[in-house]
Design a protein around this motif. Structure first.
Motif, PDB file in Angstrom:
ATOM      1  N   THR A 113     -51.242  61.874 -49.105  1.00 55.05           N
ATOM      2  CA  THR A 113     -51.487  60.488 -48.729  1.00 55.05           C
ATOM      3  C   THR A 113     -50.258  59.843 -48.079  1.00 55.05           C
ATOM      4  OG1 THR A 113     -50.913  59.800 -50.980  1.00 55.05           O
ATOM      5  CG2 THR A 113     -53.259  60.079 -50.480  1.00 55.05           C
ATOM      6  N   GLU A 114     -49.067  60.336 -48.423  1.00 57.83           N
ATOM      7  CA  GLU A 114     -47.830  59.775 -47.861  1.00 57.83           C
ATOM      8  C   GLU A 114     -47.475  60.385 -46.508  1.00 57.83           C
ATOM      9  OE1 GLU A 114     -46.825  63.586 -49.452  1.00 57.83           O
ATOM     10  OE2 GLU A 114     -47.987  61.979 -50.356  1.00 57.83           O
ATOM     11  N   ARG A 115     -48.192  61.393 -46.075  1.00 57.72           N
ATOM     12  CA  ARG A 115     -47.924  62.082 -44.799  1.00 57.72           C
ATOM     13  C   ARG A 115     -48.634  61.353 -43.665  1.00 57.72           C
ATOM     14  NH1 ARG A 115     -44.410  64.262 -43.743  1.00 57.72           N
ATOM     15  NH2 ARG A 115     -45.409  65.654 -42.302  1.00 57.72           N
ATOM     16  N   LEU A 116     -48.184  60.149 -43.391  1.00 64.04           N
ATOM     17  CA  LEU A 116     -48.841  59.298 -42.402  1.00 64.04           C
ATOM     18  C   LEU A 116     -48.863  59.921 -41.010  1.00 64.04           C
ATOM     19  CD1 LEU A 116     -47.510  55.811 -43.549  1.00 64.04           C
ATOM     20  CD2 LEU A 116     -49.615  56.998 -44.215  1.00 64.04           C
ATOM     21  N   ASP A 117     -47.817  60.673 -40.663  1.00 63.20           N
ATOM     22  CA  ASP A 117     -47.794  61.338 -39.362  1.00 63.20           C
ATOM     23  C   ASP A 117     -48.883  62.403 -39.267  1.00 63.20           C
ATOM     24  OD1 ASP A 117     -46.431  62.818 -41.333  1.00 63.20           O
ATOM     25  OD2 ASP A 117     -44.971  63.637 -39.932  1.00 63.20           O
ATOM     26  N   ALA A 118     -49.095  63.147 -40.344  1.00 58.79           N
ATOM     27  CA  ALA A 118     -50.148  64.168 -40.356  1.00 58.79           C
ATOM     28  C   ALA A 118     -51.533  63.522 -40.319  1.00 58.79           C
ATOM     29  CB  ALA A 118     -50.005  65.056 -41.590  1.00 58.79           C
ATOM     30  N   ILE A 119     -51.730  62.466 -41.092  1.00 54.96           N
ATOM     31  CA  ILE A 119     -53.015  61.764 -41.090  1.00 54.96           C
ATOM     32  C   ILE A 119     -53.331  61.255 -39.691  1.00 54.96           C
ATOM     33  CG2 ILE A 119     -54.198  59.701 -41.953  1.00 54.96           C
ATOM     34  CD1 ILE A 119     -52.654  60.207 -44.645  1.00 54.96           C
ATOM     35  N   LYS A 120     -52.347  60.681 -39.029  1.00 54.20           N
ATOM     36  CA  LYS A 120     -52.530  60.187 -37.653  1.00 54.20           C
ATOM     37  C   LYS A 120     -52.898  61.347 -36.713  1.00 54.20           C
ATOM     38  CE  LYS A 120     -50.071  57.722 -34.010  1.00 54.20           C
ATOM     39  NZ  LYS A 120     -48.793  57.098 -33.623  1.00 54.20           N
ATOM     40  N   LEU A 121     -52.225  62.481 -36.848  1.00 55.18           N
ATOM     41  CA  LEU A 121     -52.506  63.659 -36.026  1.00 55.18           C
ATOM     42  C   LEU A 121     -53.957  64.095 -36.189  1.00 55.18           C
ATOM     43  CD1 LEU A 121     -51.663  66.280 -34.374  1.00 55.18           C
ATOM     44  CD2 LEU A 121     -51.248  67.283 -36.635  1.00 55.18           C
ATOM     45  N   TYR A 122     -54.409  64.232 -37.429  1.00 58.99           N
ATOM     46  CA  TYR A 122     -55.756  64.732 -37.665  1.00 58.99           C
ATOM     47  C   TYR A 122     -56.811  63.743 -37.178  1.00 58.99           C
ATOM     48  CZ  TYR A 122     -53.174  68.189 -40.278  1.00 58.99           C
ATOM     49  OH  TYR A 122     -52.288  69.177 -40.630  1.00 58.99           O
ATOM     50  N   LYS A 123     -56.615  62.459 -37.412  1.00 55.44           N
ATOM     51  CA  LYS A 123     -57.566  61.459 -36.916  1.00 55.44           C
ATOM     52  C   LYS A 123     -57.612  61.469 -35.391  1.00 55.44           C
ATOM     53  CE  LYS A 123     -57.602  58.207 -40.769  1.00 55.44           C
ATOM     54  NZ  LYS A 123     -57.271  56.830 -41.198  1.00 55.44           N
ATOM     55  N   LYS A 124     -56.445  61.569 -34.760  1.00 62.75           N
ATOM     56  CA  LYS A 124     -56.374  61.603 -33.294  1.00 62.75           C
ATOM     57  C   LYS A 124     -57.128  62.796 -32.727  1.00 62.75           C
ATOM     58  CE  LYS A 124     -52.714  63.191 -31.135  1.00 62.75           C
ATOM     59  NZ  LYS A 124     -51.354  63.387 -30.623  1.00 62.75           N
ATOM     60  N   ASN A 125     -57.182  63.880 -33.492  1.00 60.66           N
ATOM     61  CA  ASN A 125     -57.843  65.104 -33.037  1.00 60.66           C
ATOM     62  C   ASN A 125     -59.280  65.234 -33.539  1.00 60.66           C
ATOM     63  OD1 ASN A 125     -55.970  67.017 -31.415  1.00 60.66           O
ATOM     64  ND2 ASN A 125     -54.654  66.047 -32.941  1.00 60.66           N
ATOM     65  N   GLY A 126     -59.873  64.127 -33.990  1.00 62.59           N
ATOM     66  CA  GLY A 126     -61.299  64.106 -34.303  1.00 62.59           C
ATOM     67  C   GLY A 126     -61.678  64.476 -35.722  1.00 62.59           C
ATOM     68  N   TYR A 127     -60.724  64.571 -36.616  1.00 59.01           N
ATOM     69  CA  TYR A 127     -61.035  64.867 -38.013  1.00 59.01           C
ATOM     70  C   TYR A 127     -61.447  63.580 -38.714  1.00 59.01           C
ATOM     71  CZ  TYR A 127     -59.468  69.628 -37.577  1.00 59.01           C
ATOM     72  OH  TYR A 127     -59.373  70.944 -37.190  1.00 59.01           O
ATOM     73  N   VAL A 128     -62.449  63.703 -39.587  1.00 57.15           N
ATOM     74  CA  VAL A 128     -62.938  62.546 -40.338  1.00 57.15           C
ATOM     75  C   VAL A 128     -62.656  62.752 -41.818  1.00 57.15           C
ATOM     76  CG1 VAL A 128     -64.694  61.907 -38.643  1.00 57.15           C
ATOM     77  CG2 VAL A 128     -65.278  63.494 -40.481  1.00 57.15           C
ATOM     78  N   LEU A 129     -62.407  61.652 -42.479  1.00 56.15           N
ATOM     79  CA  LEU A 129     -62.117  61.655 -43.905  1.00 56.15           C
ATOM     80  C   LEU A 129     -63.340  62.142 -44.677  1.00 56.15           C
ATOM     81  CD1 LEU A 129     -59.787  60.759 -45.799  1.00 56.15           C
ATOM     82  CD2 LEU A 129     -60.943  58.556 -45.961  1.00 56.15           C
ATOM     83  N   ILE A 130     -63.115  63.034 -45.644  1.00 53.67           N
ATOM     84  CA  ILE A 130     -64.178  63.523 -46.522  1.00 53.67           C
ATOM     85  C   ILE A 130     -63.690  63.408 -47.966  1.00 53.67           C
ATOM     86  CG2 ILE A 130     -65.189  65.103 -44.825  1.00 53.67           C
ATOM     87  CD1 ILE A 130     -63.690  67.420 -46.322  1.00 53.67           C
ATOM     88  N   PRO A 131     -64.614  63.491 -48.924  1.00 54.10           N
ATOM     89  CA  PRO A 131     -64.158  63.508 -50.318  1.00 54.10           C
ATOM     90  C   PRO A 131     -63.242  64.719 -50.541  1.00 54.10           C
ATOM     91  CG  PRO A 131     -66.536  63.158 -50.202  1.00 54.10           C
ATOM     92  CD  PRO A 131     -66.071  63.503 -48.807  1.00 54.10           C
ATOM     93  N   ASN A 132     -62.258  64.553 -51.386  1.00 53.63           N
ATOM     94  CA  ASN A 132     -61.351  65.656 -51.689  1.00 53.63           C
ATOM     95  C   ASN A 132     -62.148  66.828 -52.240  1.00 53.63           C
ATOM     96  OD1 ASN A 132     -59.370  63.923 -50.904  1.00 53.63           O
ATOM     97  ND2 ASN A 132     -58.242  63.951 -52.821  1.00 53.63           N
ATOM     98  N   TYR A 133     -61.833  68.015 -51.753  1.00 54.36           N
ATOM     99  CA  TYR A 133     -62.582  69.218 -52.101  1.00 54.36           C
ATOM    100  C   TYR A 133     -61.758  70.152 -52.989  1.00 54.36           C
ATOM    101  CZ  TYR A 133     -59.766  71.227 -48.295  1.00 54.36           C
ATOM    102  OH  TYR A 133     -58.731  71.627 -47.487  1.00 54.36           O
ATOM    103  N   GLY A 134     -62.471  71.079 -53.627  1.00 57.82           N
ATOM    104  CA  GLY A 134     -61.839  72.157 -54.385  1.00 57.82           C
ATOM    105  C   GLY A 134     -60.757  71.677 -55.329  1.00 57.82           C
ATOM    106  N   GLN A 135     -59.621  72.329 -55.253  1.00 57.56           N
ATOM    107  CA  GLN A 135     -58.494  72.033 -56.144  1.00 57.56           C
ATOM    108  C   GLN A 135     -57.914  70.638 -55.943  1.00 57.56           C
ATOM    109  OE1 GLN A 135     -58.530  74.476 -53.787  1.00 57.56           O
ATOM    110  NE2 GLN A 135     -56.566  74.611 -52.730  1.00 57.56           N
ATOM    111  N   TYR A 136     -58.282  69.967 -54.856  1.00 51.14           N
ATOM    112  CA  TYR A 136     -57.762  68.625 -54.567  1.00 51.14           C
ATOM    113  C   TYR A 136     -58.705  67.512 -55.041  1.00 51.14           C
ATOM    114  CZ  TYR A 136     -55.220  71.707 -51.425  1.00 51.14           C
ATOM    115  OH  TYR A 136     -54.486  72.747 -50.899  1.00 51.14           O
ATOM    116  N   ALA A 137     -59.854  67.865 -55.621  1.00 51.61           N
ATOM    117  CA  ALA A 137     -60.913  66.907 -55.940  1.00 51.61           C
ATOM    118  C   ALA A 137     -60.442  65.714 -56.757  1.00 51.61           C
ATOM    119  CB  ALA A 137     -62.064  67.621 -56.647  1.00 51.61           C
ATOM    120  N   GLU A 138     -59.594  65.924 -57.710  1.00 51.72           N
ATOM    121  CA  GLU A 138     -59.154  64.828 -58.593  1.00 51.72           C
ATOM    122  C   GLU A 138     -57.717  64.385 -58.315  1.00 51.72           C
ATOM    123  OE1 GLU A 138     -61.329  63.417 -60.748  1.00 51.72           O
ATOM    124  OE2 GLU A 138     -62.844  64.810 -59.955  1.00 51.72           O
ATOM    125  N   ILE A 139     -57.157  64.811 -57.216  1.00 47.08           N
ATOM    126  CA  ILE A 139     -55.745  64.551 -56.933  1.00 47.08           C
ATOM    127  C   ILE A 139     -55.604  63.290 -56.068  1.00 47.08           C
ATOM    128  CG2 ILE A 139     -53.612  65.509 -55.999  1.00 47.08           C
ATOM    129  CD1 ILE A 139     -54.814  67.002 -58.458  1.00 47.08           C
TER     130      ILE A 139
END
Length: 153
Positions: A113-139
């Motif tokens: 969540t603190e990796r704002l540069d990475a979040i911006k990169l993924y959104k810019k490239n068409g990635y959409v937010l989804i519920p956390n999956y697998g091992q990240y589900a409750e993180i």
């Protein structure tokens, strides 16, 4: 000159770049690094992209099968002095093309969540937010994204 090379996780340049990535993440995420580190092993990754500029490795990324029709984007990294120049987007695009060639329908990924540069990169490239999956589900410090792949052929 920029060159993208498809390889695997035995590539020494990839291994070295991932060491830099792990050092960077350990510094940025000192309190949560050990949790995430367990999910970031690079042995047996078949699909790795390394980017070279003037024959020097400057960035990397990988895809790893997550489900029957889904690849997970892993180990994205660009050397600090090459950031902000579109290198990460080039890596991501090459990984997506490769996933499509392998007949996968989706790419997913996790970042902090603190990796704002990475979040911006993924959104810019068409990635959409989804519920956390697998091992990240409750993180709470994780955020997950997905992109549906368009068949290129």
């Amino acid at each position: 000159m920029i060159k993208l090379v498809r390889t695997d996780s035995e590539n020494q340049d990839f291994i070295n770049l991932v060491k830099h990535l792990d050092e960077y993440l350990a510094e940025k995420n000192s309190s949560t690094h050990s949790f995430y580190d367990q999910f970031n092993k690079i042995d047996k990754i078949k699909h790795v992209v390394v980017v070279y500029k003037d024959d020097q490795p400057i960035g990397c990324g990988a895809i790893k099968q997550y489900a029957t029709n889904t690849m997970e984007i892993k180990r994205m990294y660009t050397s600090p002095n090459h950031r902000g120049k579109g290198i990460a987007s080039n890596i991501l695009t090459e990984l997506e093309i490769w996933a499509t060639e392998l007949a996968y329908q989706n790419c997913i990924l996790e970042t902090g969540t603190e990796r704002l540069d990475a979040i911006k990169l993924y959104k810019k490239n068409g990635y959409v937010l989804i519920p956390n999956y697998g091992q990240y589900a409750e993180i709470e410090t994780s955020v997950c994204f997905q992109k549906e792949m368009i068949r290129l052929f």
